[in-house]
Design an enzyme around this catalytic site. Structure first.
Site, short mmCIF file in Angstrom:
data_model
loop_
_atom_site.label_atom_id
_atom_site.label_comp_id
_atom_site.label_asym_id
_atom_site.label_seq_id
_atom_site.Cartn_x
_atom_site.Cartn_y
_atom_site.Cartn_z
N HIS A 61 -2.08 -4.05 2.41
CA HIS A 61 -2.32 -2.59 2.43
C HIS A 61 -2.68 -2.05 1.04
CE1 HIS A 61 -1.83 1.70 2.94
NE2 HIS A 61 -0.74 1.69 2.22
N HIS A 86 0.84 1.67 -5.63
CA HIS A 86 1.21 2.99 -5.11
C HIS A 86 2.47 3.01 -4.26
CE1 HIS A 86 -0.88 2.07 -1.27
NE2 HIS A 86 -0.11 3.01 -0.77
N GLU A 90 8.41 3.42 -4.38
CA GLU A 90 8.96 3.97 -3.15
C GLU A 90 9.71 2.92 -2.33
OE1 GLU A 90 8.84 7.03 -2.26
OE2 GLU A 90 9.56 6.88 -0.19
N ASP A 91 9.08 1.77 -2.15
CA ASP A 91 9.59 0.81 -1.16
C ASP A 91 10.24 -0.45 -1.73
OD1 ASP A 91 8.53 2.51 0.68
OD2 ASP A 91 6.68 1.39 0.96
N ASP A 152 -5.25 5.91 0.48
CA ASP A 152 -4.08 5.44 1.22
C ASP A 152 -4.15 5.94 2.67
OD1 ASP A 152 -1.55 4.42 1.76
OD2 ASP A 152 -0.51 6.18 0.96
MN MN Z 1 0.58 3.40 1.33
#
Ligand code: MN
Length: 739
Positions: A61, A86, A90-91, A152
């Site tokens: 992705h 990106h 966050e993840d 995105d």
């Molecule tokens: Mn994304």
């Protein structure tokens, strides 16, 4: 999903990475390439073991997003690196500090911006208006944040098929409501069209596929027409010494075709401009204008132009940077054909956007970028609106979108300075555009030396001199003739200021009077007052008091009667009316719809704006005070409801139990012929045995338009009816319409 071996994963990832490197080849020097590699390794390591909903390794992705950022938006190494990273903060375990250490503060601050946005609107939770405001606010820091975010979203839309259906609709609505307009504003035309088409595919599947099918069916025919149209132009261009150009037909997007069908109330067959011819000339910058007009002259030698449809965005580009020369000419067979003339540089801006082309070309091209200030102007205007604490987020989006879809006019200050305003802008809009104080004190203007009022609508080429007075101040009426978000925001905040001042006086009056009546202004009491007067906040209450709209005697009685009484009565009334509604529903439509994942039964009513009937794709929307309303997924209000209030949307499907007749409308047009109405009513009542409620016919100049209201069981029966009506001799079109 078949099981995949780690080797297969590795191969997939490496392949994707190589493709990314290939498309960023030209813009990256050795050092940048190294940095891109480092970003890839960091992200790959951080996301290792994670998978997307489709089952593929997660890292594919970010790689795909980086590829879009590079190839389709034209971002350089910085954008590519940020796209790769990106989703990491966050993840995954990675932190900003890790990223700043590995790269620099510029990269980490962009990734920071991206993380902040994704924190408030990821794919799970729908974005709210306020969050969208925050998103735009990050434009102030670095447009690349938004550009990567758009990349995105584009990749998520392209792979939306692996999401569950209710999420598809939510994400698709949000895309249409927010991202497509945003892409449009940033001049990313190709991406805007793709986002719109993809979103329509998930929110209005049937219409989408219908048009796609018809486009495919007419493809050969169109190609033939384009070939015939282009042939003489090609020859003449070459005769005139122009060799480096391409000329081809470009089909319009499905979404824009649907828009036309809807707006002009026509059928697919009646949309004449299904494609545009585009000529792209390759030439040095200094020859651009002359060559574009030369091409124009050659085209109009062969085909007659429509003088109303000439658009010159070469001499004066649009505010988002778009440059092109458009004309519509009469082609072979009496068909209007739109022709777009531009150079390769203009084409790149049109496809990839102004932002990418100018402002964020790294290195050499950057110097040139500072020359073109249009994007900066726009960003400044947005920033100004946003940083105004008074502006309401939903209002903002509304205005933002208004600004987007309006065409622009070009007007001038007395000194000859050019201002770009939306079509329909008034002298007052112009005044506010120059300066807030000039707007607030504006009493009139001279347009082309003639005195005009504040509300005067400006036209292209007007020269405007604003007249002000120290005594002037904004009033409510001003909102009636302003269209720009800047003017409207400023007027509203001035009005609020004024209201607050008056309310301050009102509060004093109210408290004094209550004291005379020996009453205590407790919160509880004030709340009861609000409920009694049906006001939403105390500011309104104080304001009304100051305007002497409230009766103090009444207030006194209210307290004496005990303030709880009012509430109790309200609740009783509410319950009573609900009972009536319930029984009505039971008689008619209960059990027709099932809600949620488990097919729960709940009370609901059909929305009047789109009048759903069984068979339509629908969703439930929890309203305030009116229970659940059922809307069609292609209802004109759907995308704004879903995007703004996603949490109030309930998954809904038809239970196929009972048959109940639903009222719906069919619009027919045809040749005004004796007996045609007879034939229509025959088909409806004798042939199909459908109950008709009313029919109204309007005829002029040999054409009639009829509106028929019928009761049908579901979409299947309606489709059958429409099909039959279309077969009647003399009928040109028949389609469903909503109230
Ligand atoms: Mn994304």
């Amino acid at each position: 999903m078949t099981a995949v071996s780690p080797e297969q994963d590795k191969k997939l990832i490496l392949n994707a990475y190589r493709q990314l490197m290939r498309c960023s080849e030209a813009k990256a020097d050795k050092r940048s390439k190294k940095r891109i590699r480092r970003a890839f390794e960091m992200a790959n390591e951080a996301h290792s073991g994670m998978r997307r909903k489709s089952g593929e390794p997660y890292i594919l992705h970010p790689i795909a997003v980086a590829k879009i950022a590079s190839k389709e938006i034209g971002l350089g190494p910085v954008g590519i690196i940020c796209a790769l990273l990106h989703d990491t903060v966050e993840d995954t375990e990675l932190t900003f500090e890790d990223i700043e250490r590995a790269f620099d503060s510029q990269i980490s601050s962009i990734v920071n911006g991206l993380t902040k946005i994704s924190g408030i609107f990821d794919l799970e939770n729908s974005i709210q208006a306020e969050n969208f405001r925050k998103l735009i606010l990050t434009l102030a820091d670095d447009v690349r944040v938004i550009l990567v975010k758009i990349a995105d979203r584009l990749h998520n839309m392209r792979t939306l098929v692996s999401m569950p259906e209710h999420k598809q609709v939510r994400i698709a609505s949000e895309t249409k409501f927010l991202y497509a307009p945003l892409a449009h504003r940033l001049g990313l035309y190709a991406i805007k069209s793709e986002l719109e088409d993809l979103s329509m595919k998930y929110t209005d599947r049937e219409t989408y596929q219908g048009i796609a099918k018809k486009l495919a069916a007419t493809k050969v025919e169109r190609a033939k027409y384009v070939k015939e149209f282009v042939k003489p132009i090609k020859a003449s261009l070459k005769n005139e010494g122009l060799h480096n150009f391409t000329i081809a037909g470009r089909p319009k997007s499905i979404y824009s075709i649907q828009n036309k069908i809807h707006k002009k109330k026509v059928e697919f067959e009646e949309v004449y401009d299904l494609f545009a011819i585009r000529i792209v000339i390759d030439c040095p910058r200094e020859d651009e204008k002359a060559l574009c007009w030369k091409a124009y002259s050659i085209i109009t030698d062969h085909y007659v132009p429509n003088p109303d449809r000439l658009r010159d965005w070469v001499s004066t580009p649009k505010a988002n940077g778009y440059e092109s020369l458009h004309t519509t000419v009469m082609g072979p067979g009496g068909k209007w054909v739109e022709v777009q003339i531009r150079t390769s540089r203009m084409d790149e801006i049109a496809e990839k956007g102004f932002a990418a082309h100018w402002k964020y070309k790294e290195g050499e091209a950057k110097k040139e970028a500072t020359k073109d200030g249009a994007l900066d102007d726009w960003l400044n205007r947005i920033r100004e609106t946003l940083t105004n604490p008074e502006s309401d987020a939903l209002d903002f989006i509304h205005n933002f979108k208004l600004d987007l879809y309006q065409d622009e006019i070009y007007v001038f200050t007395p000194k000859g300075e050019l201002k770009i305003l939306p079509q329909g802008a008034s002298t007052l809009d112009f005044a506010f555009d120059i300066h807030t104080d000039i707007g607030a004190k504006c009493i009139g203007a001279k347009v082309n030396h003639k005195l005009v009022p504040l509300s005067h609508k400006l036209a292209n080429g007007d020269q405007i001199e604003i007249i002000t007075s120290k005594k002037q101040k904004p009033n409510e009426d001003w909102l009636k003739f302003t269209t720009t978000s800047k003017a409207r925001t400023k007027i509203k905040s001035a009005l609020k200021e004024e209201k607050r001042r008056i309310a301050g006086d009102g509060k004093e009056i109210l408290f004094r009077k209550l004291k005379q009546l020996k009453l205590n202004p407790t919160n509880e009491f004030l709340n009861d007052l609000l409920a009694h007067y049906k006001l939403s906040d105390v500011l309104d209450l104080y304001f009304q008091v100051a305007n002497r709209d409230l009766n103090m005697e009444e207030i006194k009685r209210l307290e004496i009667k005990s303030n709880r009484v009012v509430f109790k009565k309200n609740i009783e009334e509410h319950i009573e009316s609900k009972k009536i509604r319930d029984t009505e529903i039971n008689k008619k439509e209960s059990d027709l719809l099932l809600f949620g994942d488990f097919g729960d039964k709940m009370d609901y009513t059909m929305a009047k704006c789109c009048s759903p009937i069984p068979g339509d794709d629908v969703f439930g929307f929890v309203t305030i005070g009116q229970g659940i309303k059922i809307h069609r997924k292609n209802c004109p209000n759907a995308s704004s409801m879903i995007a703004n209030y996603g949490y109030r949307v309930i998954k809904t499907k038809w239970s196929q139990k009972k048959k109940i007749a639903f009222l719906t409308g069919v619009r027919v047009t045809g040749l005004d012929d004796i007996g045609v109405i007879q034939k229509i009513t025959n088909v409806i009542s004798s042939d199909l045995k459908v109950n008709m409620r009313s029919i109204s016919i309007d005829a002029s100049e040999g054409i009639f338009k009829g509106h028929i209201m019928v009761f049908v069981d579901d979409t299947k029966q309606l489709d059958k009816l429409i099909k039959k009506l279309k077969k009647i001799e003399g009928i040109l079109s028949a389609n469903r319409f909503d109230s």
